[in-house]
Design an enzyme around this catalytic site. Structure first.
Site, PDB file in Angstrom:
ATOM      1  N   CYS A 144      13.931  11.331   6.326  1.00  0.00           N
ATOM      2  CA  CYS A 144      13.910  11.158   7.779  1.00  0.00           C
ATOM      3  C   CYS A 144      15.320  11.289   8.351  1.00  0.00           C
ATOM      4  CB  CYS A 144      13.277   9.829   8.165  1.00  0.00           C
ATOM      5  SG  CYS A 144      14.105   8.437   7.441  1.00  0.00           S
ATOM      6  N   LYS A 146       0.897  -1.169   0.000  1.00  0.00           N
ATOM      7  CA  LYS A 146       0.000   0.000   0.000  1.00  0.00           C
ATOM      8  C   LYS A 146       0.937   1.222   0.000  1.00  0.00           C
ATOM      9  CE  LYS A 146      -2.234   3.558   1.850  1.00  0.00           C
ATOM     10  NZ  LYS A 146      -1.914   4.595   0.869  1.00  0.00           N
ATOM     11  N   GLU A 186      10.008  17.565  14.105  1.00  0.00           N
ATOM     12  CA  GLU A 186      10.440  17.270  12.739  1.00  0.00           C
ATOM     13  C   GLU A 186       9.719  18.211  11.775  1.00  0.00           C
ATOM     14  OE1 GLU A 186       9.256  13.467  10.822  1.00  0.00           O
ATOM     15  OE2 GLU A 186      11.350  13.336  10.209  1.00  0.00           O
TER      16      GLU A 186
HETATM   17  N1  LIG Z   1      10.112   8.694   8.203  1.00  0.00           N
HETATM   18  C1  LIG Z   1       9.901   9.105   6.988  1.00  0.00           C
HETATM   19  O1  LIG Z   1      10.657   8.800   6.108  1.00  0.00           O
HETATM   20  C2  LIG Z   1       8.705   9.919   6.684  1.00  0.00           C
HETATM   21  C3  LIG Z   1       8.198  10.794   7.612  1.00  0.00           C
HETATM   22  N2  LIG Z   1       7.102  11.526   7.309  1.00  0.00           N
HETATM   23  C4  LIG Z   1       6.641  12.483   8.314  1.00  0.00           C
HETATM   24  O2  LIG Z   1       5.230  12.446   8.344  1.00  0.00           O
HETATM   25  C5  LIG Z   1       4.686  13.730   8.101  1.00  0.00           C
HETATM   26  C6  LIG Z   1       3.378  13.591   7.393  1.00  0.00           C
HETATM   27  O3  LIG Z   1       3.531  12.939   6.142  1.00  0.00           O
HETATM   28  P1  LIG Z   1       2.429  11.943   5.629  1.00  0.00           P
HETATM   29  O4  LIG Z   1       2.612  11.634   4.214  1.00  0.00           O
HETATM   30  O5  LIG Z   1       1.109  12.483   6.019  1.00  0.00           O
HETATM   31  O6  LIG Z   1       2.804  10.623   6.480  1.00  0.00           O
HETATM   32  P2  LIG Z   1       1.883   9.416   6.855  1.00  0.00           P
HETATM   33  O7  LIG Z   1       2.477   8.736   8.026  1.00  0.00           O
HETATM   34  O8  LIG Z   1       0.479   9.852   6.929  1.00  0.00           O
HETATM   35  O9  LIG Z   1       1.991   8.472   5.540  1.00  0.00           O
HETATM   36  C7  LIG Z   1       2.852   7.370   5.411  1.00  0.00           C
HETATM   37  C8  LIG Z   1       2.093   6.184   4.837  1.00  0.00           C
HETATM   38  O10 LIG Z   1       1.075   5.785   5.766  1.00  0.00           O
HETATM   39  C9  LIG Z   1      -0.206   5.781   5.119  1.00  0.00           C
HETATM   40  N3  LIG Z   1      -1.230   6.123   6.095  1.00  0.00           N
HETATM   41  C10 LIG Z   1      -1.824   7.319   6.334  1.00  0.00           C
HETATM   42  N4  LIG Z   1      -2.740   7.205   7.327  1.00  0.00           N
HETATM   43  C11 LIG Z   1      -2.715   5.920   7.727  1.00  0.00           C
HETATM   44  C12 LIG Z   1      -3.416   5.201   8.721  1.00  0.00           C
HETATM   45  N5  LIG Z   1      -4.321   5.771   9.517  1.00  0.00           N
HETATM   46  N6  LIG Z   1      -3.118   3.882   8.886  1.00  0.00           N
HETATM   47  C13 LIG Z   1      -2.192   3.283   8.131  1.00  0.00           C
HETATM   48  N7  LIG Z   1      -1.508   3.924   7.144  1.00  0.00           N
HETATM   49  C14 LIG Z   1      -1.762   5.220   6.947  1.00  0.00           C
HETATM   50  C15 LIG Z   1      -0.050   6.789   4.012  1.00  0.00           C
HETATM   51  O11 LIG Z   1      -1.060   6.616   3.033  1.00  0.00           O
HETATM   52  P3  LIG Z   1      -1.642   7.893   2.220  1.00  0.00           P
HETATM   53  O12 LIG Z   1      -0.516   8.416   1.440  1.00  0.00           O
HETATM   54  O13 LIG Z   1      -2.712   7.316   1.388  1.00  0.00           O
HETATM   55  O14 LIG Z   1      -2.139   8.863   3.254  1.00  0.00           O
HETATM   56  C16 LIG Z   1       1.355   6.470   3.534  1.00  0.00           C
HETATM   57  O15 LIG Z   1       1.340   5.314   2.741  1.00  0.00           O
HETATM   58  C17 LIG Z   1       5.771  14.439   7.324  1.00  0.00           C
HETATM   59  O16 LIG Z   1       5.661  15.804   7.448  1.00  0.00           O
HETATM   60  C18 LIG Z   1       7.008  13.898   7.981  1.00  0.00           C
HETATM   61  O17 LIG Z   1       7.258  14.610   9.166  1.00  0.00           O
HETATM   62  C19 LIG Z   1       6.476  11.397   6.107  1.00  0.00           C
HETATM   63  C20 LIG Z   1       6.924  10.545   5.152  1.00  0.00           C
HETATM   64  C21 LIG Z   1       8.125   9.766   5.352  1.00  0.00           C
HETATM   65  O1  LIG Z   2      18.774   8.903   3.738  1.00  0.00           O
HETATM   66  C1  LIG Z   2      18.337   7.953   3.098  1.00  0.00           C
HETATM   67  O2  LIG Z   2      18.925   7.525   2.101  1.00  0.00           O
HETATM   68  C2  LIG Z   2      17.069   7.237   3.499  1.00  0.00           C
HETATM   69  C3  LIG Z   2      16.216   8.099   4.334  1.00  0.00           C
HETATM   70  C4  LIG Z   2      14.950   7.463   4.702  1.00  0.00           C
HETATM   71  O3  LIG Z   2      14.878   6.305   4.942  1.00  0.00           O
HETATM   72  C5  LIG Z   2      13.741   8.264   4.806  1.00  0.00           C
HETATM   73  O4  LIG Z   2      13.795   9.464   4.665  1.00  0.00           O
HETATM   74  O5  LIG Z   2      12.681   7.670   5.021  1.00  0.00           O
END
Ligand SMILES: NC(=O)C1=CN([C@@H]2O[C@H](COP(=O)(O)OP(=O)(O)OC[C@H]3O[C@@H](n4cnc5c(N)ncnc54)[C@H](OP(=O)(O)O)[C@@H]3O)[C@@H](O)[C@H]2O)C=CC1
Ligand SMILES: O=C(O)CCC(=O)C(=O)O
Length: 488
Positions: A289, A180, A390
């Site tokens: 991240c 997903k 963050e």
């Molecule tokens: N650690 C990392 O690498 C990341 C961190 N983030 C952080 O998260 C913040 C928000 O980003 P966002 O895209 O909203 O991140 P989310 O955590 O909402 O999204 C990540 C994934 O989870 C899915 N998702 C959303 N809601 C649910 C739920 N209730 N249950 C299970 N899965 C779900 C999303 O689907 P869908 O896209 O359909 O909503 C997507 O596939 C960013 O500003 C950042 O701070 C975001 C992305 C990556």
């Molecule tokens: O720095 C990278 O190459 C990976 C970072 C990462 O895993 C993320 O942003 O979710």
């Protein structure tokens, strides 16, 4: 038939077939460089679709786990070759869907190819140990078995590398997969799955279902036939996914946020430190991240470092990721832009001094995109919101300290512990940093971002569920150990 069926519509991949959702609805994936451009329409899947996809993955699990590791590896080698052949197209789709520059997108797609090849080889490596039994006539050893069906919930910031570094180990160790992807980058996900489909994986072994996080993502986490769930994304959603899995005894793995520090010691090579801070903090528009967010600088070099940093950040070219010469693309979506803008406002309100950036670029050709200038704040203190939460955007917060001990203490003063780096020539500083820094990834004279696929990756504190992804560490999540006691 492929994922794409004309009128820019992409389908789900269930049990070896490309199919539309039973909902009859689709969701638009738009280009963050120009909100008027639709990159594709993806399926707004329903709970019924979810049941179907999980049933397909469950039915395929028995035969897939019976294949030898090398036979499973052959499929991954094939998928790698196909992705390599389609590298330019997949990378362009990534840039159009989430904005990162084309060279970065190509680099990430090449990394996806390398990850597939790495895990293809894993099919030939050992899975257990022989352990001496207290019974001299017995043979005792460990082996590993797959979990069954693995649900993969992936984010938009690494739309190729993250799904692949989750799916490839899941598959090689004998699990079937339901992906997903983030809705933001679901078109790119469909193209990856097309590569697996062309590689000829048996029906049901790999599946794609797109749709809302709260229906399909949460539904996967709660589904009784999903045996393991792996998630990368926000802390809030990650915790809910983990709790849903825990409640029904499924295995889970979460990779979440970071607030990654870089320490600039007073003996640092400043040019190297400036380049590493810019690359670590601002590449991919700060949406990693592992991105550098807190820049902790010792007093002796503070002004010199600041001057060099500001001079270089001012010259970074913001623009469309497909245009040659662009250094920094847009934020991936409007929410992300609004979040970054609100953190910048908060920084100013709480008394940090804006040195560069802080606003949306004025060029008319960028008006329809989610652009923000790269931003540097001075006079940031540890209690300010921009030093604690963050941001996930191109914002650097400069914090001054007097000693290396103070720097490390401050670097550790965070709920997160994903990655951290230090610039110094002093071996004592380096050793203290390696020993005392609470982060899953510590880097010396190198930027905070930069994960290598063959090494374990994951965070401490609230950054992860304390497991590790990638490299050989992945086997810990995607398999269960079975201890065998054998006597004739
Ligand atoms: N650690 C990392 O690498 C990341 C961190 N983030 C952080 O998260 C913040 C928000 O980003 P966002 O895209 O909203 O991140 P989310 O955590 O909402 O999204 C990540 C994934 O989870 C899915 N998702 C959303 N809601 C649910 C739920 N209730 N249950 C299970 N899965 C779900 C999303 O689907 P869908 O896209 O359909 O909503 C997507 O596939 C960013 O500003 C950042 O701070 C975001 C992305 C990556
Ligand atoms: O720095 C990278 O190459 C990976 C970072 C990462 O895993 C993320 O942003 O979710």
């Amino acid at each position: 038939m492929g994922a794409f069926v004309g009128e820019q519509t992409y389908l789900n991949y269930i049990n070896g077939e490309w199919v539309a959702s039973t909902s009859g609805k689709t969701i638009k994936s738009i280009n963050p460089a120009n909100r008027n451009e639709i990159v594709g329409l993806v399926q707004a899947s329903s709970a019924d679709d979810l049941d179907q996809v999980v049933a397909a993955a469950k039915a395929a699990a028995k035969a897939w786990r019976k294949l030898s590791g090398s036979a499973r590896g052959d499929f991954l080698f094939k998928a790698a070759n196909i992705l390599e052949r389609r590298l330019d197209e997949v990378a362009e789709s990534m840039t159009r869907e989430m904005g990162k520059t084309l060279p970065e997108a190509k680099g990430e797609t090449a990394r996806g190819v390398a990850i597939l090849r790495y895990y293809a080889g894993e099919g030939m490596r050992k899975v257990g140990d022989v352990i001496p039994s207290t019974d001299s006539e017995a043979l005792m050893f460990t082996t590993r078995v797959p979990l069954g069906v693995v649900g993969v919930i992936s984010p938009w910031n690494f739309p190729v590398a993250i799904p692949i570094w989750k799916m490839a180990p899941a598959l090689i160790y004998g699990n079937t997969v339901v992906l997903k992807p983030a809705t933001e980058t679901a078109v790119t996900a469909a193209k990856i799955i097309e590569c697996f489909a062309e590689a000829g994986l048996p029906a049901g072994v790999i599946n794609l279902i797109t749709g809302s996080g709260s229906i399909i993502g949460q539904g996967l986490a709660e589904h009784k036939d999903i045996n393991g769930i792996t998630f990368t994304g926000s802390n809030q959603v990650g915790k809910a996914v983990g709790q849903a899995a825990l409640a029904r005894g499924a295995k889970y793995q979460l990779e979440m946020g970071g607030k990654n520090p870089v320490i600039i010691a007073d003996d640092a090579n400043l040019d190297l430190a400036v380049d590493g801070t810019i690359s670590g903090g601002l590449k991919s528009t700060g949406q990693k991240c592992t991105a550098t967010s807190r820049v902790i600088v010792m007093r002796g070099v503070y002004e010199a470092f600041k001057e060099k940093l500001v001079a270089k950040v001012q010259d970074l070219k913001v623009g469309h990721g497909l245009e040659q010469g662009t250094w920094l693309g847009p934020c991936a979506n409007e929410n992300q832009l609004n979040t970054v803008v609100s953190y910048i406002a908060k920084g100013i309100e709480e008394g940090a001094e804006l040195l560069v950036g802080g606003a949306r670029p004025e060029q008319a050709d960028l008006a329809d995109g989610f652009y923000i200038q790269p931003t540097v704040f001075d006079k940031v203190t540890a209690d300010m919101t921009i030093a604690r939460e963050e941001i996930f955007g191109p914002v650097l917060a400069l914090i001054q300290v007097d000693t290396i001990e103070e720097a490390i203490e401050l670097a550790n003063d965070s709920d997160y512990g994903l990655s951290a780096s230090i610039y110094t020539q002093n071996i004592g500083n380096i050793l203290s940093f390696i020993q005392d820094m609470d982060a899953g990834l510590v880097r010396i004279n190198a930027e905070t971002a930069g994960v290598e696929l063959q090494a374990p990756f994951g965070g401490m504190k609230q950054s992860s569920s304390h497991s590790r992804e990638q490299g050989q560490a992945a086997i810990e999540f995607y398999t269960a150990i079975k201890t065998v006691f054998l006597k004739g």
